[in-house]
Design a protein around this motif. Structure first.
Motif, PDB file in Angstrom:
ATOM      1  N   CYS A 198      -2.896  10.380  -8.069  1.00 56.96           N
ATOM      2  CA  CYS A 198      -2.865   9.680  -6.983  1.00 56.96           C
ATOM      3  C   CYS A 198      -3.591   8.120  -7.212  1.00 56.96           C
ATOM      4  O   CYS A 198      -2.870   7.282  -7.352  1.00 56.96           O
ATOM      5  N   LEU A 199      -4.903   8.766  -7.209  1.00 60.54           N
ATOM      6  CA  LEU A 199      -5.001   7.436  -6.825  1.00 60.54           C
ATOM      7  C   LEU A 199      -5.671   6.425  -8.475  1.00 60.54           C
ATOM      8  O   LEU A 199      -5.481   5.102  -7.584  1.00 60.54           O
ATOM      9  N   GLU A 200      -5.840   6.596  -8.606  1.00 57.59           N
ATOM     10  CA  GLU A 200      -5.703   6.215 -10.108  1.00 57.59           C
ATOM     11  C   GLU A 200      -5.145   5.189 -10.664  1.00 57.59           C
ATOM     12  O   GLU A 200      -5.213   4.299 -11.252  1.00 57.59           O
ATOM     13  N   MET A 201      -3.404   5.760 -10.029  1.00 61.46           N
ATOM     14  CA  MET A 201      -2.176   4.772 -10.352  1.00 61.46           C
ATOM     15  C   MET A 201      -2.280   3.668  -9.173  1.00 61.46           C
ATOM     16  O   MET A 201      -0.723   3.640  -9.882  1.00 61.46           O
ATOM     17  N   GLY A 202      -3.019   3.900  -8.427  1.00 64.31           N
ATOM     18  CA  GLY A 202      -2.718   2.695  -7.592  1.00 64.31           C
ATOM     19  C   GLY A 202      -2.495   3.327  -5.837  1.00 64.31           C
ATOM     20  O   GLY A 202      -2.345   2.598  -4.652  1.00 64.31           O
TER      21      GLY A 202
ATOM     22  N   PRO B 105       0.370  -1.005  -0.032  1.00 60.88           N
ATOM     23  CA  PRO B 105      -0.142   0.133   0.168  1.00 60.88           C
ATOM     24  C   PRO B 105       0.854   1.179   0.159  1.00 60.88           C
ATOM     25  O   PRO B 105       2.175   1.354   0.251  1.00 60.88           O
ATOM     26  N   VAL B 106       0.353   2.322  -0.707  1.00 62.76           N
ATOM     27  CA  VAL B 106       1.240   3.514  -0.744  1.00 62.76           C
ATOM     28  C   VAL B 106      -0.051   4.626  -0.424  1.00 62.76           C
ATOM     29  O   VAL B 106      -1.438   4.668  -0.587  1.00 62.76           O
TER      30      VAL B 106
ATOM     31  N   ALA C 277       2.432  18.565  -0.175  1.00 59.56           N
ATOM     32  CA  ALA C 277       1.553  19.630  -0.524  1.00 59.56           C
ATOM     33  C   ALA C 277       0.922  20.311  -1.425  1.00 59.56           C
ATOM     34  O   ALA C 277       0.071  20.969  -1.148  1.00 59.56           O
ATOM     35  N   ARG C 278       0.947  19.508  -2.293  1.00 61.15           N
ATOM     36  CA  ARG C 278      -0.304  19.742  -3.486  1.00 61.15           C
ATOM     37  C   ARG C 278      -1.468  19.178  -2.614  1.00 61.15           C
ATOM     38  O   ARG C 278      -1.971  18.298  -3.421  1.00 61.15           O
ATOM     39  N   ASP C 279      -2.654  19.944  -3.312  1.00 67.59           N
ATOM     40  CA  ASP C 279      -3.956  20.162  -2.649  1.00 67.59           C
ATOM     41  C   ASP C 279      -5.458  20.044  -3.961  1.00 67.59           C
ATOM     42  O   ASP C 279      -6.067  19.949  -3.457  1.00 67.59           O
ATOM     43  N   GLY C 280      -4.414  20.256  -5.163  1.00 63.60           N
ATOM     44  CA  GLY C 280      -5.535  19.609  -6.247  1.00 63.60           C
ATOM     45  C   GLY C 280      -6.270  18.696  -5.950  1.00 63.60           C
ATOM     46  O   GLY C 280      -5.482  17.761  -6.212  1.00 63.60           O
ATOM     47  N   THR C 281      -7.483  19.007  -6.683  1.00 60.94           N
ATOM     48  CA  THR C 281      -8.451  17.395  -6.903  1.00 60.94           C
ATOM     49  C   THR C 281      -7.338  16.611  -7.879  1.00 60.94           C
ATOM     50  O   THR C 281      -7.719  15.175  -7.660  1.00 60.94           O
ATOM     51  N   GLU C 282      -6.633  17.369  -9.164  1.00 59.35           N
ATOM     52  CA  GLU C 282      -6.237  16.235 -10.115  1.00 59.35           C
ATOM     53  C   GLU C 282      -5.670  16.059  -9.648  1.00 59.35           C
ATOM     54  O   GLU C 282      -5.178  14.468 -10.715  1.00 59.35           O
TER      55      GLU C 282
END
Length: 160
Positions: free
Chosen positions: A92-96, A76-77, A82-87
């Motif tokens: 990150c979530l889509e890459m695992g 798990p990762v 600090a990046r708070d943008g939705t994109e």
């Protein structure tokens, strides 16, 4: 609630030290890397139980490291950035990645999220596993449950 080892991949030594102390108080062993390249070098030597990973690393960024880790293993990762943008979160979530927390953060929330990840992975490890032989059975938590022939045939149809 010791669960094993957590690797911290962040180029900020003060965050690395904070996380190291926090995780060790929870009973988790830690290792750290300041760069993505060093993290993958360590990863090739020994798998952790979880990786806390910053996006903004020098050299190989956290996106690339996450992609490498999730393509090589089921470790798990937990992204921490600090990046708070939705994109960025969606990428990150889509890459695992299993979760994403933005800086600044509260250590209590980070620990709670890590415990939740460990619970999900532990539950998945305890799911019934089906094995096929001339005597079909389902194995769950160390005990084998014999299946009737019709149940075995039906199960094999779904799984094969």
């Amino acid at each position: 609630m010791g669960q094993g080892s957590i690797w911290i991949v962040d180029d900020d030594p003060s965050i690395t030290e904070l996380l190291k102390n926090t995780f060790e108080l929870e009973g988790w062993g830690t290792r750290s890397a300041l760069t993505g390249e060093k993290a993958l070098e360590l990863f090739d030597q020994n798998l952790p139980d979880l990786v806390v990973l910053d996006i903004g690393l020098p050299g190989m960024d956290g996106f690339q490291v996450c992609r490498e880790i999730t393509s090589r293993s089921a470790v798990p990762v937990m992204m921490l950035s600090a990046r708070d943008g939705t994109e960025d979160k969606v990428i990150c979530l889509e890459m695992g990645a299993d979760d994403y927390l933005t800086k600044p953060f509260r250590t209590e929330e980070l620990v709670a999220r890590i415990k939740a990840i460990f619970r999900r992975y532990e539950r998945n490890l305890n799911l019934p596993q089906t094995t096929f032989s001339d005597k079909p059975s389902v194995h769950h938590q160390g005990s084998a449950n014999r299946l009737r022939v019709s149940e075995g045939n039906l199960t094999s149809e779904f799984l094969l």
